[in-house]
Design an enzyme around this catalytic site. Structure first.
Site: not given
Length: 460
Positions: A86, A120, A162, A212, A263
């Site tokens: 991405e 992702c 992060t 999210s 993930h």
């Protein structure tokens, strides 16, 4: 016509992470937040980063060339090459086309595949496409390579710790030691504005953090259910109506996986998500002996409330504490020591698992993988480690390479972020980062000309 390929899966794997990282405990002090906010609250120890010398093209070239070199792969033996990322430098030209510099000089331009983009998740879609290609009538007998990687950067603020950077390259083909279980996939794809990158003038995403996390958890639930439903259908076909299942009363459905890889936006979220899978087992069968101590009111809890209910979280994190340490933690080394590599994260988890556990081919192990990309697309699937992976472990040399990195102060990380901000979208540009800091064999940017064309060299 020859028989269809069998045991399609991963035949080789390579991980790349930059030579520089920042310590999350130091970052806590620098950011003026409470001690443990990043290290305990997020479960992060270090974070990889790169300056203006590295971009998605250089990282992909470094990782793919390293895979070819370490495993002595003939570039002519590759019939498909696909990239999941991405981190976009161009709205038209693919990263895959840049990687053709590693194949065209060997006379191989007959290679299918381009880039796959969805946050992702692109790496997993590229893996699925490559598996599907090998299993299809289009397959020409050659292997496939998947390269997935990203540079994860956030604007100053709560999300910055992060971030991360890195890539994974995998060789995919038949007769592999790590075999994808045929047909065993469950997916969940829906429309959500949880994390997205609508501003092409910036490397930074727009993030709705709490939303999210909810989206990710919803995806874990939905994919786990979809996987189980698919598994049931496939088992029924194999058994042809006969009841050939031996049930161990002490085991929950989650126990069918020897290891689980996720993930990992943060390692803390992974721990919560493993517990969440057991919560799904509980909802499917609350009277199972494993759930004797679970408060009965959780059975009828409203689904929406379950996302924020602390009793649910604590109960099932508690019940999975031991198995998390045994089955999930071994796959989190790269995630906790490098941060989020976006598309590469779950596959870097596989590299971590291989490097931490000794696998015996006479005792195949089953590994579940959960892949998530915001916006959103997600899947759960499984592999079996059936062959000798000791050669992969040796070539990865993961722990030695992680320990060989330079830990730089948070102030330097901040300066590198500013350096990248200045470099973004530039032409007639020469980067100022120091190439001497790079690991040998790393591709790095030397200039961008007046037509935005990029030139690279390799660190000796």
């Amino acid at each position: 016509m020859s028989a269809r390929p069998q045991n399609v899966g991963i035949k080789a794997i390579e991980v790349y992470f930059p030579s520089q990282c920042v310590d999350q405990a130091e970052l806590e002090k620098f950011d003026g937040v409470s001690e443990g906010k990043y290290t305990i609250g997020l479960g992060q120890t270090k974070m990889s980063f790169c300056d203006d010398r590295e971009d998605i093209y250089s990282i992909a070239l470094t990782t793919c060339s390293s895979l070819l070199r370490k495993y002595n792969i003939d570039p002519k033996s590759i019939g498909r090459l696909e990239v999941g990322t991405e981190t976009l430098l161009d709205k038209s030209k693919s990263v895959k086309s840049v990687l053709m510099q590693l194949f065209a000089p060997h006379g191989n331009t007959n290679i299918e595949g381009v880039d796959t983009v969805n946050a992702c998740y692109g790496g997993t879609n590229a893996v699925f496409n490559s598996i599907n290609w090998v299993e299809s009538s289009a397959w020409d007998g050659r292997d496939a390579i998947v390269v997935c990687g990203d540079i994860a950067l956030y604007a100053k603020g709560a999300a910055r710790p992060t971030g991360g950077a890195g890539a994974v390259a995998m060789l995919i083909g038949p007769d592999a030691p790590i075999v994808f279980e045929p047909g065993l996939r469950g997916s969940y794809v829906t429309h959500a504005y949880d994390f997205f990158k609508p501003d092409l003038t910036s490397e930074y995403p727009v993030v709705d953090g709490h939303f999210s996390l909810k989206c990710y958890t919803e995806a874990v639930d939905a994919c786990y259910k979809a996987y189980a439903a698919r598994e049931k259908v496939l088992k029924a076909k194999v058994q042809n109506g006969t009841n050939g299942v031996e049930n161990d009363e002490t085991k929950t459905p989650l126990d069918r996986f020897d290891y689980v890889l996720f993930h990992a936006p943060t390692c803390k979220l992974v721990q919560k998500s493993y517990g969440r899978m057991l919560y799904n087992d509980y909802l499917a069968n609350p009277s199972h002996p494993a759930f004797a101590e679970v408060p009965s009111e959780l059975r009828d809890l409203d689904y929406e409330k379950s996302f924020t209910d602390k009793t649910v979280e604590k109960t099932f994190m508690g019940l999975t504490k031991k198995t998390f340490a045994e089955r999930v933690r071994p796959g989190l080394d790269v995630a906790t020591l490098c941060g989020n590599m976006y598309t590469a994260t779950v596959y870097a988890g596989l590299a971590s698992l291989l490097s931490n556990v000794t696998f015996d081919p006479s005792q195949p192990k089953r590994v579940a993988l959960f892949s998530y990309g915001s916006g959103l697309a997600s899947s759960m699937f499984s592999v079996k480690i059936v062959g000798d992976v000791s050669g992969m472990v040796e070539k990865l040399d993961l722990h030695k390479r992680l320990n060989a990195r330079t830990v730089l102060p948070p102030q330097t990380y901040d300066e590198m972020c500013i350096l990248r901000e200045h470099a973004h979208l530039k032409k007639n540009f020469k980067p100022t980062g120091n190439p001497d800091t790079l690991f040998p064999g790393t591709y790095y940017l030397t200039e961008i000309d007046d037509m935005f064309r990029r030139k690279y060299e390799i660190k000796a």
